[in-house]
Write a protein that holds these residues in place. Structure first.
Motif, PDB file in Angstrom:
ATOM      1  N   SER A 139      -7.822 -31.819  -5.673  1.00 23.43           N
ATOM      2  CA  SER A 139      -8.075 -33.347  -5.298  1.00 23.43           C
ATOM      3  C   SER A 139      -9.248 -33.681  -5.948  1.00 23.43           C
ATOM      4  O   SER A 139     -10.032 -33.131  -6.407  1.00 23.43           O
ATOM      5  CB  SER A 139      -8.480 -33.526  -3.882  1.00 23.43           C
ATOM      6  N   ASP A 156     -11.795 -29.705  -3.772  1.00 24.90           N
ATOM      7  CA  ASP A 156     -11.733 -30.938  -4.281  1.00 24.90           C
ATOM      8  C   ASP A 156     -12.704 -30.946  -5.629  1.00 24.90           C
ATOM      9  O   ASP A 156     -13.678 -29.866  -5.552  1.00 24.90           O
ATOM     10  CB  ASP A 156     -12.508 -31.732  -3.332  1.00 24.90           C
ATOM     11  N   GLU A 160     -14.666 -43.657  -0.296  1.00 30.17           N
ATOM     12  CA  GLU A 160     -13.362 -43.335   0.508  1.00 30.17           C
ATOM     13  C   GLU A 160     -12.954 -41.963   0.453  1.00 30.17           C
ATOM     14  O   GLU A 160     -12.649 -41.596   1.687  1.00 30.17           O
ATOM     15  CB  GLU A 160     -12.484 -44.394  -0.031  1.00 30.17           C
ATOM     16  N   THR A 161     -12.930 -41.403  -0.590  1.00 30.05           N
ATOM     17  CA  THR A 161     -12.410 -39.991  -0.623  1.00 30.05           C
ATOM     18  C   THR A 161     -13.290 -39.094  -0.016  1.00 30.05           C
ATOM     19  O   THR A 161     -12.741 -38.290   0.809  1.00 30.05           O
ATOM     20  CB  THR A 161     -12.212 -39.541  -2.154  1.00 30.05           C
ATOM     21  N   ASP A 169     -16.155 -40.770  -4.894  1.00 27.89           N
ATOM     22  CA  ASP A 169     -15.635 -42.274  -4.309  1.00 27.89           C
ATOM     23  C   ASP A 169     -15.991 -42.252  -2.872  1.00 27.89           C
ATOM     24  O   ASP A 169     -15.615 -41.001  -2.110  1.00 27.89           O
ATOM     25  CB  ASP A 169     -14.439 -42.299  -4.621  1.00 27.89           C
ATOM     26  N   ASN A 216     -11.039 -37.870  -6.353  1.00 29.43           N
ATOM     27  CA  ASN A 216     -11.216 -39.300  -6.092  1.00 29.43           C
ATOM     28  C   ASN A 216     -10.002 -40.272  -5.742  1.00 29.43           C
ATOM     29  O   ASN A 216      -9.843 -41.291  -6.182  1.00 29.43           O
ATOM     30  CB  ASN A 216     -11.884 -40.034  -7.499  1.00 29.43           C
ATOM     31  N   ARG A 217      -9.215 -39.699  -5.025  1.00 28.93           N
ATOM     32  CA  ARG A 217      -7.932 -40.308  -4.505  1.00 28.93           C
ATOM     33  C   ARG A 217      -7.772 -40.310  -3.092  1.00 28.93           C
ATOM     34  O   ARG A 217      -6.442 -39.685  -2.643  1.00 28.93           O
ATOM     35  CB  ARG A 217      -6.474 -39.984  -5.404  1.00 28.93           C
ATOM     36  N   GLY A 218      -8.609 -40.817  -2.245  1.00 29.63           N
ATOM     37  CA  GLY A 218      -8.650 -40.544  -0.917  1.00 29.63           C
ATOM     38  C   GLY A 218      -7.258 -40.886  -0.273  1.00 29.63           C
ATOM     39  O   GLY A 218      -6.690 -40.106   0.661  1.00 29.63           O
ATOM     40  N   SER A 270     -15.448 -35.107  -6.194  1.00 28.39           N
ATOM     41  CA  SER A 270     -15.082 -36.504  -5.829  1.00 28.39           C
ATOM     42  C   SER A 270     -16.438 -37.403  -5.663  1.00 28.39           C
ATOM     43  O   SER A 270     -17.296 -36.859  -4.763  1.00 28.39           O
ATOM     44  CB  SER A 270     -14.192 -36.636  -4.591  1.00 28.39           C
ATOM     45  N   ASP A 279      -3.188 -33.983  -5.002  1.00 27.63           N
ATOM     46  CA  ASP A 279      -3.431 -35.022  -4.121  1.00 27.63           C
ATOM     47  C   ASP A 279      -2.306 -36.255  -4.348  1.00 27.63           C
ATOM     48  O   ASP A 279      -2.183 -36.917  -3.283  1.00 27.63           O
ATOM     49  CB  ASP A 279      -4.613 -35.540  -3.933  1.00 27.63           C
ATOM     50  N   LEU A 327      -4.713 -38.522  -0.977  1.00 27.19           N
ATOM     51  CA  LEU A 327      -5.041 -37.130  -0.544  1.00 27.19           C
ATOM     52  C   LEU A 327      -4.588 -37.152   1.219  1.00 27.19           C
ATOM     53  O   LEU A 327      -4.078 -36.100   1.765  1.00 27.19           O
ATOM     54  CB  LEU A 327      -6.583 -36.584  -0.498  1.00 27.19           C
ATOM     55  N   GLU A 328      -4.896 -38.314   1.760  1.00 25.49           N
ATOM     56  CA  GLU A 328      -4.667 -38.457   3.139  1.00 25.49           C
ATOM     57  C   GLU A 328      -3.186 -38.378   3.398  1.00 25.49           C
ATOM     58  O   GLU A 328      -2.665 -37.747   4.395  1.00 25.49           O
ATOM     59  CB  GLU A 328      -5.272 -39.641   3.624  1.00 25.49           C
TER      60      GLU A 328
END
Length: 299
Positions: free
Chosen positions: A7, A34, A41-42, A39, A9-11, A37, A91, A14-15
């Motif tokens: 992962s 990870d 949100e991530t 970010d 920075n692409r929350g 990250s 992710d 990833l979720e």
């Protein structure tokens, strides 16, 4: 099987990936690695995942455009036990069907009876691979029960891909180490194993029209590519039991091309699907390389 998800920075992506694994492979161990990250949100998504699964924050440094991916793959490989298979996802991918005990048993049996088998791809075939006649040469080996790719002009992805299933015991017996770059690992695998096997009924896929990073950065060219292609999060529907059985039992075996068997949960994207905002745009790739070189020179 121990599933690792890489992962950065692409929350939301990833979720979506983790939710698909929890729905399709609840019996498997799951670890997120990870790559540092930053970010918010991530970071929030990672914190939520850490309440249910192992999350490791790696800040491996690499000059390669994919950042620390291969260093983190090596770290995952060193973590996994000898008595379990390992599966690497990212992710911007997700699972698209349930992974059954029968699937796991079949994979283990195939590794046991095929001593030259190094890597198995869990992913569907990307439709753009079939646009050029030279790239259409996929052959189904009935004895092995796998598809194999025999491209005439390019070899990256023929023996190795970053989305993979492997038996760590076999890799350790041959002192395998993950190198930086898919082409390097591809050449290395070609000297040690048979071609990368592709499942008759894959269980994972990259999301089409997703967002991307190169070297943990977004150049102006990459941002323009994302804007012009309307890139975003386009999750895939899970296959039904009937769809899985049809693909598993059709005779002759049918090449599992993503666009033929998978559907989006919402939205529309052009076909064949693209997975890189600059895919097919050589001038954008050139501008991206130039900008990253300039940044490196003044860093």
């Amino acid at each position: 099987m121990h599933i690792f998800v890489f992962s950065y920075n692409r929350g939301p992506f990833l979720e979506n990936c983790i939710a698909s694994i929890e729905a399709c492979a609840p019996q498997c161990r799951l670890t997120v690695i990870d790559d540092g990250s930053d970010d918010p949100e991530t970071r929030q998504v990672l914190a939520g995942i850490a309440e249910r699964h192992q999350v490791i924050d790696k800040t491996a440094h690499s000059a390669h455009k994919l950042g620390g991916l291969y260093a983190n793959m090596q770290a995952a490989y060193e973590m996994v036990a000898n008595d379990e298979l390992m599966c690497f996802l990212q992710d911007d991918t997700q699972m698209v069907r349930p992974l059954t005990e029968g699937d796991l048993q079949s994979l283990r049996q195939n590794f046991d009876r095929q001593p030259d088998l190094g890597f198995v791809s869990p992913a569907f075939v990307r439709g753009f691979s079939l646009r050029k006649k030279a790239n259409r040469d996929f052959r189904f080996d009935r004895e092995r029960d796998f598809w194999f790719w025999y491209p005439r002009k390019r070899s990256t992805g023929t023996w190795f891909s970053a989305l993979l299933i492997a038996d760590p015991r076999r890799l350790r017996q041959l002192n395998w180490q993950f190198e930086v770059g898919e082409s390097v690992n591809n050449r290395k695998a070609s000297q040690m194993f048979c071609r990368m096997a592709r499942m008759r009924v894959p269980f994972a896929m990259w999301l089409p029209n997703g967002r991307a990073y190169r070297g943990k950065q977004k150049s102006l060219a990459l941002r323009f590519g994302e804007w012009s292609r309307h890139c975003g999060l386009y999750p895939l529907q899970l296959m039904s039991t009937a769809e899985v059985e049809e693909l598993a039992n059709c005779e002759p075996a049918r090449l599992p091309v993503a666009e033929d068997f998978l559907r989006l949960v919402h939205g529309k994207v052009p076909t064949p699907w693209v997975y890189d905002p600059m895919q097919g745009a050589g001038w954008l790739k050139l501008l991206d390389r130039m900008e990253r070189k300039v940044r490196s020179a003044f860093a």
